[in-house]
Each structure stands twice: as C-alpha cells, then as structure tokens.
Design a protein around this motif. Structure first.
Motif, PDB file in Angstrom:
ATOM      1  N   PRO A   6     -14.629 -71.955 -48.588  1.00  0.00           N
ATOM      2  CA  PRO A   6     -15.726 -72.028 -47.624  1.00  0.00           C
ATOM      3  C   PRO A   6     -15.242 -72.133 -46.181  1.00  0.00           C
ATOM      4  N   ASP A   7     -13.943 -72.311 -45.992  1.00  0.00           N
ATOM      5  CA  ASP A   7     -13.384 -72.495 -44.647  1.00  0.00           C
ATOM      6  C   ASP A   7     -12.852 -71.203 -44.034  1.00  0.00           C
ATOM      7  N   TYR A   8     -12.775 -70.123 -44.826  1.00  0.00           N
ATOM      8  CA  TYR A   8     -12.129 -68.903 -44.351  1.00  0.00           C
ATOM      9  C   TYR A   8     -13.115 -67.735 -44.250  1.00  0.00           C
ATOM     10  N   THR A   9     -13.056 -67.025 -43.123  1.00  0.00           N
ATOM     11  CA  THR A   9     -13.844 -65.817 -42.922  1.00  0.00           C
ATOM     12  C   THR A   9     -13.029 -64.599 -43.355  1.00  0.00           C
ATOM     13  N   ASP A  10     -13.666 -63.439 -43.338  1.00  0.00           N
ATOM     14  CA  ASP A  10     -12.954 -62.196 -43.634  1.00  0.00           C
ATOM     15  C   ASP A  10     -11.799 -61.993 -42.650  1.00  0.00           C
ATOM     16  N   ASP A  11     -12.052 -62.288 -41.379  1.00  0.00           N
ATOM     17  CA  ASP A  11     -11.007 -62.122 -40.354  1.00  0.00           C
ATOM     18  C   ASP A  11      -9.846 -63.082 -40.615  1.00  0.00           C
ATOM     19  N   ASP A  12     -10.158 -64.300 -41.033  1.00  0.00           N
ATOM     20  CA  ASP A  12      -9.089 -65.261 -41.339  1.00  0.00           C
ATOM     21  C   ASP A  12      -8.199 -64.746 -42.465  1.00  0.00           C
ATOM     22  N   LEU A  13      -8.816 -64.206 -43.503  1.00  0.00           N
ATOM     23  CA  LEU A  13      -8.058 -63.705 -44.644  1.00  0.00           C
ATOM     24  C   LEU A  13      -7.170 -62.537 -44.235  1.00  0.00           C
ATOM     25  N   ALA A  14      -7.710 -61.634 -43.431  1.00  0.00           N
ATOM     26  CA  ALA A  14      -6.938 -60.469 -42.990  1.00  0.00           C
ATOM     27  C   ALA A  14      -5.787 -60.882 -42.082  1.00  0.00           C
ATOM     28  N   SER A  15      -6.065 -61.767 -41.135  1.00  0.00           N
ATOM     29  CA  SER A  15      -5.025 -62.222 -40.208  1.00  0.00           C
ATOM     30  C   SER A  15      -3.939 -62.995 -40.928  1.00  0.00           C
ATOM     31  N   SER A  16      -4.321 -63.816 -41.897  1.00  0.00           N
ATOM     32  CA  SER A  16      -3.363 -64.649 -42.617  1.00  0.00           C
ATOM     33  C   SER A  16      -2.341 -63.804 -43.350  1.00  0.00           C
ATOM     34  N   SER A  17      -2.798 -62.716 -43.961  1.00  0.00           N
ATOM     35  CA  SER A  17      -1.887 -61.849 -44.710  1.00  0.00           C
ATOM     36  C   SER A  17      -0.824 -61.254 -43.801  1.00  0.00           C
ATOM     37  N   GLN A  18      -1.228 -60.750 -42.649  1.00  0.00           N
ATOM     38  CA  GLN A  18      -0.274 -60.178 -41.702  1.00  0.00           C
ATOM     39  C   GLN A  18       0.636 -61.241 -41.107  1.00  0.00           C
ATOM     40  N   ALA A  19       0.059 -62.398 -40.790  1.00  0.00           N
ATOM     41  CA  ALA A  19       0.818 -63.456 -40.126  1.00  0.00           C
ATOM     42  C   ALA A  19       1.941 -63.990 -41.003  1.00  0.00           C
ATOM     43  N   THR A  20       1.731 -64.038 -42.308  1.00  0.00           N
ATOM     44  CA  THR A  20       2.782 -64.510 -43.206  1.00  0.00           C
ATOM     45  C   THR A  20       4.052 -63.695 -43.030  1.00  0.00           C
ATOM     46  N   MET A  21       3.913 -62.383 -42.977  1.00  0.00           N
ATOM     47  CA  MET A  21       5.073 -61.517 -42.809  1.00  0.00           C
ATOM     48  C   MET A  21       5.753 -61.765 -41.465  1.00  0.00           C
ATOM     49  N   TYR A  22       4.953 -61.904 -40.393  1.00  0.00           N
ATOM     50  CA  TYR A  22       5.537 -62.163 -39.076  1.00  0.00           C
ATOM     51  C   TYR A  22       6.336 -63.475 -39.081  1.00  0.00           C
ATOM     52  N   SER A  23       5.764 -64.505 -39.705  1.00  0.00           N
ATOM     53  CA  SER A  23       6.427 -65.816 -39.730  1.00  0.00           C
ATOM     54  C   SER A  23       7.734 -65.752 -40.502  1.00  0.00           C
ATOM     55  N   LEU A  24       7.705 -65.077 -41.631  1.00  0.00           N
ATOM     56  CA  LEU A  24       8.931 -64.948 -42.433  1.00  0.00           C
ATOM     57  C   LEU A  24      10.030 -64.250 -41.643  1.00  0.00           C
ATOM     58  N   ILE A  25       9.673 -63.142 -41.010  1.00  0.00           N
ATOM     59  CA  ILE A  25      10.675 -62.380 -40.251  1.00  0.00           C
ATOM     60  C   ILE A  25      11.261 -63.236 -39.130  1.00  0.00           C
ATOM     61  N   GLN A  26      10.415 -64.011 -38.469  1.00  0.00           N
ATOM     62  CA  GLN A  26      10.883 -64.848 -37.366  1.00  0.00           C
ATOM     63  C   GLN A  26      11.805 -65.975 -37.836  1.00  0.00           C
ATOM     64  N   LEU A  27      11.512 -66.562 -38.989  1.00  0.00           N
ATOM     65  CA  LEU A  27      12.206 -67.790 -39.399  1.00  0.00           C
ATOM     66  C   LEU A  27      13.323 -67.580 -40.421  1.00  0.00           C
ATOM     67  N   ILE A  28      13.399 -66.408 -41.033  1.00  0.00           N
ATOM     68  CA  ILE A  28      14.448 -66.178 -42.035  1.00  0.00           C
ATOM     69  C   ILE A  28      15.849 -66.437 -41.486  1.00  0.00           C
ATOM     70  N   PRO A  29      16.183 -65.989 -40.267  1.00  0.00           N
ATOM     71  CA  PRO A  29      17.543 -66.267 -39.766  1.00  0.00           C
ATOM     72  C   PRO A  29      17.867 -67.754 -39.740  1.00  0.00           C
ATOM     73  N   ALA A  30      16.927 -68.576 -39.278  1.00  0.00           N
ATOM     74  CA  ALA A  30      17.179 -70.025 -39.226  1.00  0.00           C
ATOM     75  C   ALA A  30      17.215 -70.631 -40.619  1.00  0.00           C
ATOM     76  N   LEU A  31      16.324 -70.198 -41.492  1.00  0.00           N
ATOM     77  CA  LEU A  31      16.289 -70.748 -42.847  1.00  0.00           C
ATOM     78  C   LEU A  31      17.519 -70.341 -43.649  1.00  0.00           C
ATOM     79  N   SER A  32      18.081 -69.174 -43.330  1.00  0.00           N
ATOM     80  CA  SER A  32      19.293 -68.728 -44.027  1.00  0.00           C
ATOM     81  C   SER A  32      20.468 -69.656 -43.756  1.00  0.00           C
TER      82      SER A  32
END
Length: 384
Positions: free
Chosen positions: A270-296
């Motif tokens: 009940p807390d998420y809109t269609d836009d939230d769901l769409a943005s979240s999917s894309q944002a996950t990939m961006y976050s992973l790409i940004q943080l993988i070097p540090a997490l490695s």
C-alpha cells in the motif's frame, strides 16, 4: 489486474503468467478481477493502527541534502524506535515489510527507510544528480543523519538499529562511530569481508552443483573462475551468475531454488505507486554499479570493539553473506553485551523464512534493553 479465485481461501493470482487450480470450483464462474489499487486499499485499511498513541507516517525527510522517504509505524509512540536499514544495495524493504512487520509494531516504532538511490527515494530525486553520490562514506553519513533525525523527531535518547545484508555495513559503522545513540545494534546477515563472502558463496554454489551433477551450473560457474576477480572489482555479470546458482541451491532462501516467491510482493504494497516500482527496479542496478568497487574490497575485520550491545542474527544456510565469517569475527569482538542467535531453518532472508523466531528474539532478548531505561509504552511494561 489481479484475479481472486473465490472458494480458494485468499489465493491471489497475478494475471501476468501465474495460475492456480482449486479442485471443485469452476474458475470461470467463481473468478472476480480487481485492480492492484483496490487490493492495495484492502491491505492499507487492514494495516491502519487505530490506537490512541499510534505512529503511522509515510513521509519524505531531508537527509544528506536530498529528500529520502521513511515509513514510521507503531501502536504506541512511547515504545522504542527500531530503524531497519535495508540491503541490496538498492533493495528497499519497505514494499515487502507489510507481510511480516505488523507484530513488531506492538513493541517498537518501526522505521523503514528507502536509502539514497532506492525505492521511493529514487522516485523523487534526479538519478543523474544522486547516482554519483552513492558512495559508502556518503551512505554511512546518511545513516548517521537519519538516526539523529529520528532521535529528535520522536524524542528518543537512543534507538535500535537492525541492519540487513548491505545494511549491516552501514549499521555496524554507525554503531562503531556513535554507540551512545543506540540501545543496541542488530546485524542480520552481517557482512564483514567482501572477498571472503564471495569466495565462500562461490565455493558453496560450485560444490552444490557438482554434488547434483548439474552440468549447466558447473559450466557457468567455472566460466567465471577465478571468482571473485583477483585484479579489481568483479564484473556485475559474474556476480549475477554466482548469485543465481547460490540462490538455486538455497543459499539465499533455504529450501527454495530462486527468489521469485518474493518478487511480486511489492506489487501489493500500500506504500508503493507504479512510479515507485518502476524507479526502484532501475535504481537497484545504479546502486550496485556504484558500490560494487567498494564492496569488493570491504573489510570490517578491523572492528574489534563496539561500545554498545550488539546482536547477530545468523542464518545457518546463509551464503550471500556467509554466517561462518560473521560468527568467527564475532568471537573476537568486545562489547558491553553481545550474543549470536542461529536461525537453523534460514539462509539470508530470516525476516521471511523464520519471522516468528525473529520477533521472539526482538521482543524477549533485545527490547528489554529499552525497557530497563523506561523507553517502552507503560501499558506493555506493566504486563512484562
């Protein structure tokens, strides 16, 4: 659209490829179709907290120079605040938490936070501006600002932090930097050493594949060897392959071959809109790409002392952040109070795999730290 099959209990079927069979019921005659919005409204009304001292907020707050969304829920604002720091990176817990969080809200004021570059927070911020700022230092600083904000907003000297997976990196660092802010820190799926995490998880997946004579898995895992990459960050596609087979053999959720069972749960939030769901999917990939070097290169082995109580929730079959690594580190850690709780039927997703056991430990073993200093609702403290 959602199709509800009457006569089959509460079977909810997503028309995008899911189906169900209910013996003795004519599906054509008994089926009714509802919009996702309608089902969200049903869940939202059920979750409403009607108590006099309730906290029920879904709001953006300014943290780290941007607007970041939080959900704050509890039956009595006099209870201790519990901040859940989600994993991923970029995998918000807010749209899934409606499944299990309700009982927590009797004993805590629970805060779900969509981090920088995740979930609802990604919806209201420009990714071109925010994505370059997704660094480990900035995320930890966001966490510290969030704790300060919650302490002030809800008039609490101390709060609890529960970090999960990637969120344990942030949570442990906050506990190290500001133990005076915390009743306790709880690490669930505690990450300690990035390269070791990947090595142990890869070895588990390859060993399991060989034992099962799974030629496809063996071929795909062998193709990414050596894993993790010895000369710099591991390519994202290699990580995806490792996680695919690690998950297939139960290292993410014990007894399940994939994470598909959770994938559609956010659709009903009940807390998420269609836009939230769409943005979240894309944002996950961006976050992973940004943080993988540090997490490695992640290494928290040097943290040998935490000056607040600390608890670890460890899944016996967790190979995403292998529990054996966290348990070995925990043995050498000095803290005013510490304890490791094993979840014998869980891998990495204890909140979904053993929610009752998790609640039991939160209420019986951890919440008393707040009760001892009067940070609980009076009605509940009398019954305790």
């Amino acid at each position: 659209m959602l199709k509800i099959l009457k006569g089959c209990g509460l079977a909810i079927v997503l028309t995008a490829g899911w189906s169900t069979v209910c013996a003795g019921v004519g599906v054509d005659e008994q089926a009714a179709t509802y919009t996702r919005q309608y089902v969200q409204e049903i869940i939202g009304k059920f979750r409403h907290i009607p108590t006099p001292h309730a906290v029920e907020e879904l709001i953006p707050v300014e943290v780290g120079g941007i607007q970041q969304w939080i959900s704050v829920r509890g039956r009595d604002r006099r209870n201790p605040v519990l901040l859940f720091i989600h994993g991923g990176p970029g995998s918000p817990e807010m749209p899934t938490s409606w499944l299990y969080q309700g009982p927590w809200e009797e004993y805590f004021t629970v805060v779900q936070w969509d981090q920088r570059g995740a979930g609802k927070t990604s919806t209201i911020n420009n990714p071109e501006i925010v994505t370059p700022t997704i660094t480990m230092d900035r995320m930890v600083a966001d966490g510290e600002e969030m704790v300060s904000l919650l302490r002030k907003r809800y008039n609490k000297e101390k709060i609890f932090i529960l970090g999960h997976s990637w969120g344990t990196v942030m949570g442990l660092k906050i506990a190290e930097h500001h133990p005076e802010w915390l009743h306790a820190y709880i690490g669930m799926g505690q990450a300690i050493n990035g390269p070791q995490n990947e090595q142990v998880g890869y070895a588990f997946a390859l060993r399991s594949a060989k034992e099962a004579h799974n030629l496809q898995a063996i071929e795909e895992l062998t193709a990414i060897s050596p894993y993790p990459s010895p000369d710099g960050p591991t390519p994202l596609e290699h990580i995806v392959t490792q996680r695919k087979w690690l998950g297939y053999y139960g290292g993410m959720t014990w007894g399940r071959t994939s994470f598909d069972y959770e994938a559609n749960v956010p659709l009903l939030s009940p807390d998420y809109t269609d836009d939230d769901l769409a943005s979240s999917s894309q944002a996950t990939m961006y976050s992973l790409i940004q943080l993988i070097p540090a997490l490695s290169k992640l290494s928290l082995d040097g943290i040998t002392k935490i000056e607040c109580p600390i608890f670890i929730f460890a899944g016996r079959y967790d190979y995403a952040t292998p529990s054996e690594i966290a348990a070995q580190w925990f043995k050498g850690l000095t803290a005013p109070q510490k304890k490791l709780f094993w979840f014998e039927s869980s891998a990495h997703m204890m909140q979904l795999e053993q929610p009752g056991k998790l609640l039991m430990h939160l209420v019986q073993d951890i919440r008393p730290l707040a009760a001892d200093v009067g940070d609980v609702a009076p009605e509940i403290s009398k019954s305790e």
